[in-house]
Motif scaffolding. Structure first.
Motif, PDB file in Angstrom:
ATOM      1  N   ARG A  31      -8.115 -46.119  -0.569  1.00  0.00           N
ATOM      2  CA  ARG A  31      -9.381 -45.154  -2.174  1.00  0.00           C
ATOM      3  C   ARG A  31      -7.363 -45.402  -2.636  1.00  0.00           C
ATOM      4  N   GLY A  32      -6.479 -46.174  -2.129  1.00  0.00           N
ATOM      5  CA  GLY A  32      -4.908 -46.389  -2.541  1.00  0.00           C
ATOM      6  C   GLY A  32      -4.004 -45.102  -2.254  1.00  0.00           C
ATOM      7  N   VAL A  33      -4.044 -44.516  -1.020  1.00  0.00           N
ATOM      8  CA  VAL A  33      -3.853 -43.605  -0.494  1.00  0.00           C
ATOM      9  C   VAL A  33      -3.343 -43.784   1.405  1.00  0.00           C
ATOM     10  N   GLN A  34      -1.795 -44.094   1.729  1.00  0.00           N
ATOM     11  CA  GLN A  34      -1.891 -44.076   2.476  1.00  0.00           C
ATOM     12  C   GLN A  34      -1.642 -43.040   3.430  1.00  0.00           C
ATOM     13  N   TRP A  35      -2.408 -43.145   4.455  1.00  0.00           N
ATOM     14  CA  TRP A  35      -3.202 -42.339   5.319  1.00  0.00           C
ATOM     15  C   TRP A  35      -2.408 -42.513   7.259  1.00  0.00           C
ATOM     16  N   THR A  36      -1.680 -41.660   8.093  1.00  0.00           N
ATOM     17  CA  THR A  36      -1.821 -41.014   8.796  1.00  0.00           C
ATOM     18  C   THR A  36      -3.317 -40.906  10.044  1.00  0.00           C
ATOM     19  N   VAL A  37      -3.718 -41.109  10.703  1.00  0.00           N
ATOM     20  CA  VAL A  37      -4.791 -41.145  11.689  1.00  0.00           C
ATOM     21  C   VAL A  37      -4.809 -41.234  12.964  1.00  0.00           C
ATOM     22  N   GLN A  38      -4.999 -40.481  13.925  1.00  0.00           N
ATOM     23  CA  GLN A  38      -4.559 -40.219  15.306  1.00  0.00           C
ATOM     24  C   GLN A  38      -5.676 -39.614  15.751  1.00  0.00           C
ATOM     25  N   PRO A  39      -5.812 -40.973  16.352  1.00  0.00           N
ATOM     26  CA  PRO A  39      -6.882 -39.847  17.694  1.00  0.00           C
ATOM     27  C   PRO A  39      -6.538 -39.143  18.467  1.00  0.00           C
ATOM     28  N   VAL A  40      -8.134 -38.435  18.916  1.00  0.00           N
ATOM     29  CA  VAL A  40      -8.213 -37.055  19.647  1.00  0.00           C
ATOM     30  C   VAL A  40      -9.140 -36.652  20.455  1.00  0.00           C
ATOM     31  N   SER A  41      -8.490 -37.190  21.321  1.00  0.00           N
ATOM     32  CA  SER A  41      -9.437 -37.427  22.982  1.00  0.00           C
ATOM     33  C   SER A  41     -10.553 -36.317  23.431  1.00  0.00           C
ATOM     34  N   ALA A  42     -12.202 -36.318  23.950  1.00  0.00           N
ATOM     35  CA  ALA A  42     -12.541 -35.261  24.434  1.00  0.00           C
ATOM     36  C   ALA A  42     -11.590 -34.204  25.182  1.00  0.00           C
ATOM     37  N   VAL A  43     -11.004 -34.632  26.141  1.00  0.00           N
ATOM     38  CA  VAL A  43     -10.699 -33.855  26.641  1.00  0.00           C
ATOM     39  C   VAL A  43      -9.722 -33.041  25.512  1.00  0.00           C
ATOM     40  N   GLN A  44      -8.642 -33.178  25.266  1.00  0.00           N
ATOM     41  CA  GLN A  44      -7.979 -32.213  24.088  1.00  0.00           C
ATOM     42  C   GLN A  44      -8.282 -31.953  22.674  1.00  0.00           C
ATOM     43  N   ALA A  45      -9.556 -31.708  22.616  1.00  0.00           N
ATOM     44  CA  ALA A  45     -10.163 -31.860  21.746  1.00  0.00           C
ATOM     45  C   ALA A  45     -10.570 -30.175  22.266  1.00  0.00           C
ATOM     46  N   THR A  46      -9.742 -29.048  21.534  1.00  0.00           N
ATOM     47  CA  THR A  46      -9.952 -27.237  22.342  1.00  0.00           C
ATOM     48  C   THR A  46     -10.314 -26.779  21.841  1.00  0.00           C
ATOM     49  N   LYS A  47     -10.431 -27.054  19.816  1.00  0.00           N
ATOM     50  CA  LYS A  47     -10.730 -26.132  18.646  1.00  0.00           C
ATOM     51  C   LYS A  47     -11.861 -26.538  18.771  1.00  0.00           C
ATOM     52  N   THR A  48     -13.083 -26.240  17.312  1.00  0.00           N
ATOM     53  CA  THR A  48     -13.826 -26.290  16.633  1.00  0.00           C
ATOM     54  C   THR A  48     -13.166 -26.549  15.404  1.00  0.00           C
ATOM     55  N   TYR A  49     -13.817 -27.693  13.902  1.00  0.00           N
ATOM     56  CA  TYR A  49     -12.861 -27.235  13.488  1.00  0.00           C
ATOM     57  C   TYR A  49     -14.227 -28.160  12.042  1.00  0.00           C
ATOM     58  N   THR A  50     -14.010 -28.294  10.695  1.00  0.00           N
ATOM     59  CA  THR A  50     -15.040 -28.399  10.327  1.00  0.00           C
ATOM     60  C   THR A  50     -14.714 -29.681   9.907  1.00  0.00           C
ATOM     61  N   CYS A  51     -15.192 -30.914   9.356  1.00  0.00           N
ATOM     62  CA  CYS A  51     -15.160 -31.894   8.893  1.00  0.00           C
ATOM     63  C   CYS A  51     -15.534 -32.172   7.321  1.00  0.00           C
ATOM     64  N   PRO A  52     -14.065 -32.315   6.953  1.00  0.00           N
ATOM     65  CA  PRO A  52     -14.855 -32.847   5.225  1.00  0.00           C
ATOM     66  C   PRO A  52     -15.161 -33.688   4.904  1.00  0.00           C
ATOM     67  N   GLY A  53     -15.114 -34.800   5.806  1.00  0.00           N
ATOM     68  CA  GLY A  53     -17.046 -36.027   5.458  1.00  0.00           C
ATOM     69  C   GLY A  53     -17.696 -35.491   4.921  1.00  0.00           C
ATOM     70  N   CYS A  54     -19.210 -34.586   6.173  1.00  0.00           N
ATOM     71  CA  CYS A  54     -20.036 -33.808   6.338  1.00  0.00           C
ATOM     72  C   CYS A  54     -20.328 -32.950   6.071  1.00  0.00           C
ATOM     73  N   GLY A  55     -18.534 -32.135   6.425  1.00  0.00           N
ATOM     74  CA  GLY A  55     -18.960 -30.379   6.200  1.00  0.00           C
ATOM     75  C   GLY A  55     -19.935 -30.098   7.937  1.00  0.00           C
ATOM     76  N   ARG A  56     -20.089 -30.407   8.396  1.00  0.00           N
ATOM     77  CA  ARG A  56     -20.699 -30.063  10.107  1.00  0.00           C
ATOM     78  C   ARG A  56     -19.417 -29.401  10.282  1.00  0.00           C
ATOM     79  N   THR A  57     -19.165 -29.047  11.874  1.00  0.00           N
ATOM     80  CA  THR A  57     -18.322 -28.849  13.500  1.00  0.00           C
ATOM     81  C   THR A  57     -18.258 -29.753  13.430  1.00  0.00           C
ATOM     82  N   VAL A  58     -16.801 -29.947  14.483  1.00  0.00           N
ATOM     83  CA  VAL A  58     -16.418 -30.794  14.798  1.00  0.00           C
ATOM     84  C   VAL A  58     -16.070 -29.837  16.481  1.00  0.00           C
ATOM     85  N   ASP A  59     -17.181 -29.674  16.989  1.00  0.00           N
ATOM     86  CA  ASP A  59     -16.697 -28.852  18.388  1.00  0.00           C
ATOM     87  C   ASP A  59     -15.687 -29.569  19.264  1.00  0.00           C
ATOM     88  N   ALA A  60     -15.626 -28.367  19.817  1.00  0.00           N
ATOM     89  CA  ALA A  60     -14.514 -28.178  21.295  1.00  0.00           C
ATOM     90  C   ALA A  60     -15.460 -29.660  22.510  1.00  0.00           C
TER      91      ALA A  60
END
Length: 94
Positions: A31-60
């Motif tokens: 949408r006309g905005v430049q973003w830096t995107v970095q993948p996080v593997s399942a092993v690296q994902a150690t916390k729970t976050y809220t996805c701004p796209g759907c509002g659901r949690t991104v589980d550890a």
């Protein structure tokens, strides 16, 4: 004296910033905005976050993406501080 196996913190305080920048990342335009995107593997994902796209949690333990503005006027550290964790699918359709 026994050796300590504890990880020592970075005395400069740049450790989280450098660690995020060290991984594989790419730049995308959405949408006309430049973003830096970095993948996080399942092993690296150690916390729970809220996805701004759907509002659901991104589980550890769930592989996902981290995105932040690449063209912000306040500088790299401010952009990195406002990063958000997205489900991979939500980022693709967003």
């Amino acid at each position: 004296m026994p050796r300590s196996n504890r990880r020592r913190s970075d005395p400069t305080g740049d450790e989280p910033f450098e660690r995020l920048l060290a991984g594989w990342k790419r730049t995308e335009v959405r949408r006309g905005v430049q973003w830096t995107v970095q993948p996080v593997s399942a092993v690296q994902a150690t916390k729970t976050y809220t996805c701004p796209g759907c509002g659901r949690t991104v589980d550890a333990g769930t592989a996902h993406l981290v995105a932040w503005r690449a063209d912000g006027v306040l500088g790299d550290e401010a952009d990195l501080a406002s990063r958000r964790h997205w489900h991979s699918h939500c980022w693709r359709i967003g």
